[in-house]
Design an enzyme around this catalytic site. Structure first.
Site, mmCIF file in Angstrom:
data_model
loop_
_atom_site.group_PDB
_atom_site.id
_atom_site.type_symbol
_atom_site.label_atom_id
_atom_site.label_comp_id
_atom_site.label_asym_id
_atom_site.label_seq_id
_atom_site.Cartn_x
_atom_site.Cartn_y
_atom_site.Cartn_z
ATOM 1 N N GLY A 109 0.833 -1.201 0.000
ATOM 2 C CA GLY A 109 0.000 0.000 0.000
ATOM 3 C C GLY A 109 0.868 1.251 0.000
ATOM 4 O O GLY A 109 1.948 1.277 -0.614
ATOM 5 N N SER A 110 0.427 2.258 0.754
ATOM 6 C CA SER A 110 1.045 3.587 0.643
ATOM 7 C C SER A 110 2.500 3.663 1.114
ATOM 8 O O SER A 110 3.171 4.662 0.844
ATOM 9 C CB SER A 110 0.215 4.602 1.420
ATOM 10 O OG SER A 110 -1.071 4.661 0.874
ATOM 11 N N THR A 111 2.982 2.656 1.844
ATOM 12 C CA THR A 111 4.394 2.716 2.262
ATOM 13 C C THR A 111 5.318 2.619 1.044
ATOM 14 O O THR A 111 6.521 2.861 1.146
ATOM 15 C CB THR A 111 4.747 1.582 3.258
ATOM 16 O OG1 THR A 111 4.166 0.371 2.807
ATOM 17 C CG2 THR A 111 4.253 1.895 4.644
ATOM 18 N N LEU A 112 4.735 2.280 -0.131
ATOM 19 C CA LEU A 112 5.559 2.212 -1.347
ATOM 20 C C LEU A 112 5.694 3.590 -2.016
ATOM 21 O O LEU A 112 6.573 3.806 -2.845
ATOM 22 C CB LEU A 112 4.957 1.204 -2.342
ATOM 23 C CG LEU A 112 5.953 0.718 -3.398
ATOM 24 C CD1 LEU A 112 6.790 -0.414 -2.833
ATOM 25 C CD2 LEU A 112 5.251 0.250 -4.660
#
Lengths: 103, 561
Positions: free
Chosen positions: B292-295
């Site tokens: 998810g958004s940690t990428l």
């Protein structure tokens, strides 16, 4: 005749001395061998003792490690009414400040 | 003269002579026999004697220690007593069974059933406690023996259990670091010449020494104190959120040494044979998930590196919904026009999808692989997953958009932390290290390293990540005296081929202290039920660990100089 006897007695004594010498030599040899074997057993016994003591040390190391495990220390500390500092309660000062404030 | 010689004078002389001759004859015979034994048959007889008396004593060394970076024992071996019996040699089986049952606090019929008189040898209990062994010594039961056996102990119980792994009863590493470092830890078996006496007792002919057979202790990069704090924080977070499990992996961004590998639930390796094998998995290495958004920081870093966007460039985030081909891409909250920095701070899917469009599929996919996604990290941990980064064509706009914000890709927690280390250390790829780095020269760490992004790009993204914690979705990770850089992630799980609205993976990638990074950590909570966003459930775990880590790693307070 006495001289012959004396000669015979002298020869006998030499013979007996030689026999005694051989027996004594053999006894010393046997004694030394026995002593070596006995020392070998003693050495073996000492090695056994050493192994036993090493084993004891190993067990004590395990015990010490169990006693100092963080989980156990934390439980003991909590029993004593201690708790972790909250975020920000402990700060590490840079070396420059730490040196400057030292009395 | 002859006539005066008395016969008496000859008698003793004659007898003595006969005796002497007899002794001499015996000695002569013995000498001849000795000559025969020593000289004629000597070699053959010596060979027979040697074969009869000589034997080989096999000495097994104890498996060596595993220690953490500060010398704390994590795995240690010791000899313990196991209890065996020879039922055939036991006169009164009932009485012996009753005595054994009392010592081991087991039902008498169970023990009696083991003492089958038809058998010559049965184990009563392997690895008896010292108390049990002592009581048996006192009882001195006929036909019951104590055998010393090696045992592996994990003094910290379930701490880092999946990472450390365990060794079996024969001292062989079966999983985790016990398997990775098996050869070093196990040492060798020494075969030493020994003599056997008439009773069969073996006496060593040479000094056994220790060289060449003792295993070598392994010092790993793990910090037991940090590990403990992380496990407790993770445990609480899992309990609070109702998550199925949690993982936290942290490393030094420069050396790559793994400082923390925490898994919840865990198990006790001291009794691994009673535990659920599903818990043996070191999920930080072997389980991949959609980040998810940690990428997003990595997508933005690649775009900045390629020069396709500028940090203060603005993008229209379409008030929360943007159509790409036949799909709608949505933001968690609607946003209007945002700068690149704000896109990361507010975690806009639409914003980062538009940035990825500028970058293009090929550069995005290649760039993510350079960060270490989609391949093994090189740590050498057994069974490490590669994760999945699929090739994308330039026409695959939907897939590219999804990839930009962490969908359609799977990564391990270790890969996520390692990629975070690239941002923290100024752009260098880091290989996670299991063992403690032994070199004293920090420059040696840089040898053979691959630069992924420039120092400038890394600094720009770090600034954005600091902003994301200070004013964005990662506020729950902030600390009073240290700046934290980080990014939250909340990914929907795929259930039956569709993204589920109920099941999520909450994650947080954090770096502390942001200005002089000492620790990079990835926190992952699988299927939290109550609050499910990374900011709500994963970021607080990082905060708790980071606040202790800055003390433990003696990071000076920032802005004090």
């Amino acid at each position: 005749m006495n001289a012959r006897l004396r000669r015979g007695g002298y020869g006998m004594r030499v013979l007996l001395a030689a026999v005694l010498g051989v027996v004594l030599g053999a006894a010393i040899l046997v004694g030394v061998r026995t002593e070596i074997t006995s020392l070998r057993y003693e050495l073996h016994s000492l090695r056994d003792d050493e192994a036993r003591l090493r084993s004891e040390v190993e067990k004590l190391r395990v015990e010490a490690a169990v006693l100092t495990a963080p989980e156990r220390l934390e439980a003991r500390a909590r029993e004593l009414g201690l708790s972790y500092p909250r975020p920000g309660q402990v700060v590490s000062l840079p070396p420059s400040i730490a040196t400057a404030t030292r009395p | 003269m002859r006539r005066t010689r008395t016969p008496r004078s000859l008698v003793p002389h004659g007898r003595l002579l006969v005796l002497a001759c007899a002794i001499l004859a015996c000695l002569g015979a013995l000498s001849l026999r000795a000559i025969q034994l020593q000289a004629l048959d000597g070699a053959r007889l010596a060979d027979i004697a040697r074969r009869q008396a000589q034997t080989i004593l096999r000495l097994h060394s104890l498996r060596a220690d595993i220690r953490d970076r500060n010398g704390t024992l994590l795995a240690v071996s010791a000899n313990v007593d196991s209890v065996a019996a020879s039922p055939r040699a036991i006169a009164d089986l009932e009485r012996t069974a009753a005595s054994l049952a009392r010592v081991f606090q087991r039902p008498v019929p169970d023990v009696r059933a083991r003492l089958n008189p038809a058998r010559g040898f049965v184990w009563i209990k392997r690895w008896a406690t010292p108390g049990e062994a002592e009581r048996l010594r006192t009882l001195n039961l006929r036909g019951v023996h104590l055998h010393p056996e090696r045992r592996r102990f994990y003094p910290n119980g379930d701490m880092a259990a999946a990472y450390l792994g365990f060794a079996d009863r024969d001292g062989r590493g079966l999983s985790g670091l016990e398997l990775v470092f098996d050869r070093e830890l196990r040492g060798s078996v020494a075969a030493l010449p020994a003599r056997r006496d008439a009773r069969g007792k073996k006496l060593l002919s040479v000094d056994p020494g220790t060289n060449g057979r003792t295993g070598r202790a392994v010092t790993i990069g793990l910090d037991a104190q940090l590990q403990h704090i992380a496990e407790r924080a993770l445990e609480r977070a899992v309990a609070r959120s109702g998550a199925r499990r949690g993982t936290l992996v942290a490393l030094d961004p420069y050396s790559g040494e793994l400082l923390i590998v925490a898994e919840v639930p865990t198990f006790d390796p001291n009794r691994f044979w009673l535990e659920d094998p599903a818990r043996f998995r070191a999920r930080a290495f072997v389980d991949a998930f959609e980040p998810g958004s940690t990428l997003k920081p990595f997508t933005i870093a690649l775009a900045l590196e390629e020069g396709v966007v500028a940090p203060d460039e603005e993008f229209d985030c379409e008030n929360g919904s943007w159509r790409v081909l036949d799909r709608n891409i949505r933001d968690f909250r609607p946003h209007g026009v945002l700068t690149v920095s704000d896109i990361l701070r507010l975690s806009s899917n639409i914003g980062v999808a538009k940035i990825a469009e500028r970058l293009g599929s090929a550069r995005l996919v290649d760039g993510l692989r350079r960060f270490g996604f989609g391949e093994r990290s090189g740590s050498g941990f057994p069974g490490e997953a590669t994760g999945v980064v699929r090739n994308l064509g330039e026409h695959q706009a939907v897939e590219r958009a999804n990839l930009a914000f962490g969908q359609g890709i799977s990564v391990t927690a270790l890969q996520l932390a390692s990629a975070g280390a690239v941002l923290a250390n100024g752009g260098w790829r880091v290989v996670p290290r299991l063992a403690r780095h032994s070199g004293s020269d920090p420059a040696s760490l840089a040898e053979g390293r691959e630069r992924v992004i420039s120092q400038r790009t890394a600094d720009l993204v770090m600034d954005m990540l600091r902003d994301a914690v200070a004013r964005g979705t990662g506020r729950a990770a902030s600390l009073p005296h240290h700046e934290v850089a980080g990014k939250t992630g909340t990914a929907q799980k795929v259930v039956d081929g569709r993204y589920s609205r109920e099941r999520h993976v909450a994650s947080f990638l954090g770096i502390v202290p942001a200005l002089n990074p000492r620790l990079v950590a990835a926190v992952v909570l699988d299927e939290p039920e109550k609050s499910y966003t990374g900011g709500a459930v994963a970021a607080p775990v990082f905060r708790e660990v980071a606040s202790f880590a800055v003390e433990q790693l003696a990071a000076p307070v920032e802005g004090a100089e």
